[in-house]
Design a protein around this motif. Structure first.
Motif, PDB file in Angstrom:
ATOM      1  N   HIS A  63       0.810  -1.240  -0.040  1.00  0.00           N
ATOM      2  CA  HIS A  63      -0.057   0.151   0.179  1.00  0.00           C
ATOM      3  C   HIS A  63       0.878   1.229   0.153  1.00  0.00           C
ATOM      4  N   LEU A  64       0.884   2.121  -1.003  1.00  0.00           N
ATOM      5  CA  LEU A  64       1.828   3.153  -1.305  1.00  0.00           C
ATOM      6  C   LEU A  64       1.109   4.619  -1.325  1.00  0.00           C
ATOM      7  N   ALA A  65       1.372   5.424  -0.838  1.00  0.00           N
ATOM      8  CA  ALA A  65       0.995   6.878  -0.915  1.00  0.00           C
ATOM      9  C   ALA A  65       2.237   7.793  -0.799  1.00  0.00           C
ATOM     10  N   GLY A  66       1.937   8.971  -1.482  1.00  0.00           N
ATOM     11  CA  GLY A  66       3.051   9.933  -1.707  1.00  0.00           C
ATOM     12  C   GLY A  66       3.871  10.076  -2.924  1.00  0.00           C
ATOM     13  N   VAL A  67       3.621   9.114  -3.660  1.00  0.00           N
ATOM     14  CA  VAL A  67       4.311   9.026  -4.919  1.00  0.00           C
ATOM     15  C   VAL A  67       3.582  10.242  -5.986  1.00  0.00           C
ATOM     16  N   PRO A  68       4.233  10.846  -6.633  1.00  0.00           N
ATOM     17  CA  PRO A  68       3.517  12.071  -7.395  1.00  0.00           C
ATOM     18  C   PRO A  68       2.577  11.461  -8.496  1.00  0.00           C
ATOM     19  N   LYS A  69       1.640  12.126  -8.585  1.00  0.00           N
ATOM     20  CA  LYS A  69       0.592  11.448  -9.889  1.00  0.00           C
ATOM     21  C   LYS A  69       1.331  11.554 -11.111  1.00  0.00           C
TER      22      LYS A  69
ATOM     23  N   GLY B 206      -2.276   3.561  -3.388  1.00  0.00           N
ATOM     24  CA  GLY B 206      -2.450   2.673  -4.189  1.00  0.00           C
ATOM     25  C   GLY B 206      -2.232   1.249  -3.872  1.00  0.00           C
ATOM     26  N   GLU B 207      -2.691   0.176  -4.186  1.00  0.00           N
ATOM     27  CA  GLU B 207      -2.486  -1.019  -3.730  1.00  0.00           C
ATOM     28  C   GLU B 207      -1.851  -1.834  -4.956  1.00  0.00           C
ATOM     29  N   TYR B 208      -0.622  -2.446  -4.826  1.00  0.00           N
ATOM     30  CA  TYR B 208       0.070  -3.267  -5.385  1.00  0.00           C
ATOM     31  C   TYR B 208       0.447  -4.802  -4.992  1.00  0.00           C
ATOM     32  N   ARG B 209       0.159  -5.598  -5.720  1.00  0.00           N
ATOM     33  CA  ARG B 209       0.512  -7.024  -5.588  1.00  0.00           C
ATOM     34  C   ARG B 209       1.591  -7.607  -6.428  1.00  0.00           C
TER      35      ARG B 209
END
Length: 81
Positions: free
Chosen positions: A14-20, A50-53
């Protein structure tokens, strides 16, 4: 989150804070220095996360860290295990 599997390890990030608009790759580094690619994605959101697997052949006990890198290979974030 890391999930042990008979074939290696399943990874949920689960990742936040990366620029669009960023293009990212997730890779894992094993304790012996070997690397494995877990996947890549484009960041479509302005806010939230975003959620990435992905998955790796390395067993959970062999994992040292994860790196999120740009498509140019420049590290954006390192996550120790």
């Amino acid at each position: 989150m890391l999930h042990r599997k008979p074939w290696g390890t399943e990874v949920e990030l689960h990742l936040a804070g990366v620029p669009k608009g960023s293009h990212c790759r997730l890779q894992v580094i094993a304790r012996d220095g070997r690397r494995d690619a877990l996947g890549s994605w484009y960041v479509p959101y302005d806010e939230g996360y975003g959620e990435y697997r992905g998955s790796t052949m390395f067993p959970r006990g062999q994992l040292f860290s994860f790196e999120i890198v740009g498509l140019d290979g420049r590290p954006l974030l390192t996550i120790p295990t």
